[in-house]
Design an enzyme around this catalytic site. Structure first.
Site, short mmCIF file in Angstrom:
data_model
loop_
_atom_site.label_atom_id
_atom_site.label_comp_id
_atom_site.label_asym_id
_atom_site.label_seq_id
_atom_site.Cartn_x
_atom_site.Cartn_y
_atom_site.Cartn_z
CG HIS A 157 -23.92 29.16 24.97
ND1 HIS A 157 -23.75 29.89 26.12
CD2 HIS A 157 -24.90 28.26 25.25
CE1 HIS A 157 -24.58 29.45 27.05
NE2 HIS A 157 -25.29 28.46 26.55
CG ASP A 364 -16.38 34.58 20.30
OD1 ASP A 364 -16.93 33.46 20.37
OD2 ASP A 364 -15.38 34.88 20.97
#
Length: 498
Positions: A157, A364
């Protein structure tokens, strides 16, 4: 159901409770609908854990949660130690923050081995295991060593950084070699895949052709699977949330002022210091915006036991106080800073109330807040997303206003442009982003990964996924099938030999 999803953190479907993170929020709707069992930490640790460490099993829609207590002797070194003081900073390209010991690494391996042994209770010929995130890079290898030949998938992730960055992590070769036990290794973006394959070639001397690499475990497929959200579900939730008391109070408190919103965990990867600095600069270069707009920054504390996080919390508190003292008035606060979490329902209402969504991480994996903000908007009068070009979401949401979070003046000017954007342009940009979101929902992501896992595993032998994939092939991706499977007896762990 044959699919077992594994992560360190799990989520429960409780409407009025804060979500615990992006991973949990993403997996919740697909586990509820797919009939999978989701295995993860109970949040408790204890001494003398054994094969009876499962604390509870409970229903979750059509699926179930299986929660286990982790070993107290190793948890600190595993979680705050290696996972979050070595892997997390490296994965977000902050090698200056890497802090690790040999004991931390040993604890990380011990917890991965412990989880592997626990998962044997759900192992059967038709089982498939899908492991989530950086906490369990070596779990697949531990399972293979226990004799598991079932399909094993892994999804990261976070970003995967450049070769020289990950090479700064002690034991990096051991970690990556262990990852090759998975049949399928999924990343958020093609850039992440490229970084990973570059590492395999340069550090391990492996050939990667067409996304396929061979190792002592067999072959592994590498691919990008950008994670999405439940678009229509979240949009409906945002519309309903307009009447929620918290959302109504927020709207009334604005007195006609416009609102920008940021929602993040307190983490150095999220660019919070730079974001506050951009609003400070905004009020300097455009003083006419004072009293007409404010930033609501929801910043949920996390990992307070790690020095880098406690230092950041202190720095942010001081910075917000200084900016509010410099620009604020007796009846206007430039930065509304809240150190607590909110439920998904309330957040959806907050997003819809805000004219600007500010998502500006330094680095991110995807950042689902960006997608949630877009989905929550009023189609007639949508807000504007200001998005870091270093978030994975920027690859899809390219009609957002993309910014470099290191350019404070540039961010300030872009926020000002968002506030003055005419309605026609706002709708055009929003409609283009919604089209991307609808094409890549969380359900499509789930189904595509599982289907690719089947294909990758078939290269090693006969398919073991007949009941996992077929229910997912639903037109429009609106349902993952297997509804009504609420008999929890099928999830009860079966005994294993010592």
């Amino acid at each position: 159901m044959d699919l077992v999803v594994v992560s360190n953190r799990v989520a429960r479907a409780k409407v009025n409770e804060p979500m615990t993170g992006g991973l949990a929020a993403a997996l919740l709707p697909v586990v509820e609908k797919s009939g999978a069992i989701w295995v993860g930490s109970s949040g408790r640790v204890r001494d003398n854990v054994s094969k009876d460490s499962f604390a509870e099993i409970e229903s979750l829609g059509a699926g179930a949660l299986a929660l286990l207590d982790l070993p107290a002797a190793h948890y600190g070194g595993y979680y705050e130690g290696f996972a979050n003081s070595a892997l997390w900073p490296a994965l977000h390209s902050r090698t200056d923050l890497i802090s690790v010991s040999q004991d931390n690494y040993q604890c990380y391996r011990e917890v991965n081995a412990f989880m592997a042994r626990a998962l044997m209770r759900f192992n059967k010929p038709t089982a498939a295991f899908w492991v989530q995130d950086y906490h369990f890079l070596t779990l697949g290898a531990e399972m293979r060593d226990l004799g598991v030949r079932n399909p094993l998938g892994f999804f990261l992730h976070t970003p995967w950084p450049a070769r020289r960055v990950i090479a700064g992590v002690p034991h990096h070769r051991d970690l990556v070699e262990s990852m090759l036990a998975y049949d399928l290794i999924g990343f958020q973006t093609e850039d992440d895949c490229e970084n990973f394959t570059t590492y395999l070639r340069a550090e391990l001397g492996l050939e990667v052709q067409g996304g396929i690499v061979s190792s002592r475990f067999g072959t592994s497929r590498i691919g990008a699977f950008p994670i999405g959200i439940d678009v229509e579900g979240f949009a409906a939730q945002a519309q309903r949330a307009a009447s929620h008391p918290d959302v109504s109070r927020l709207r009334k408190s604005l007195h006609g002022e416009r609102l920008a919103i940021g929602v993040d965990r307190v983490d150095y990867s999220k660019g919070l210091v730079n974001r506050i600095s951009a609003f400070d600069r905004l009020f300097e270069i455009q003083p006419s915006l004072k009293r007409s707009v404010s930033l609501l920054q929801i910043a949920t504390p996390s990992r307070g036991g790690i020095e880098a996080y406690s230092n950041l919390q202190d720095e942010l508190s001081k910075q917000v106080t200084e900016v509010n003292g410099r620009h604020g008035e007796v009846d206007w606060t430039p930065i509304r800073y809240l150190s607590k979490g909110f439920s998904q329902t309330v957040l959806a209402g907050f997003y819809r109330a805000a004219q600007v969504g500010v998502v500006t991480p330094l680095h991110d994996g995807m950042n689902l807040v960006a997608k949630e903000y877009v989905a929550a908007q009023n189609p007639i009068d949508p807000g504007v997303l200001v998005l870091s070009k270093f978030a994975g979401a920027a690859n899809e949401l390219d009609t957002a206003l993309l910014v470099n979070p290191h350019d404070i003046d540039g961010m300030a000017r872009t926020i000002a442009a968002a506030l003055s954007m005419p309605a026609t342009e706002r709708r055009m940009r929003w409609e283009a982003m919604m089209a991307k979101l609808r094409a890549g929902t969380i359900h499509n992501w789930f189904a595509e990964f599982i289907e690719t896992l089947e294909t990758a595993h078939m290269a090693m032998g006969p398919s073991l996924l007949p009941s996992v994939v077929r229910p997912l092939r639903v037109a429009g991706g609106s349902s993952l099938g297997n509804g009504g499977m609420r008999d929890l007896s099928r999830f009860v762990p079966r005994p294993v030999a010592n």
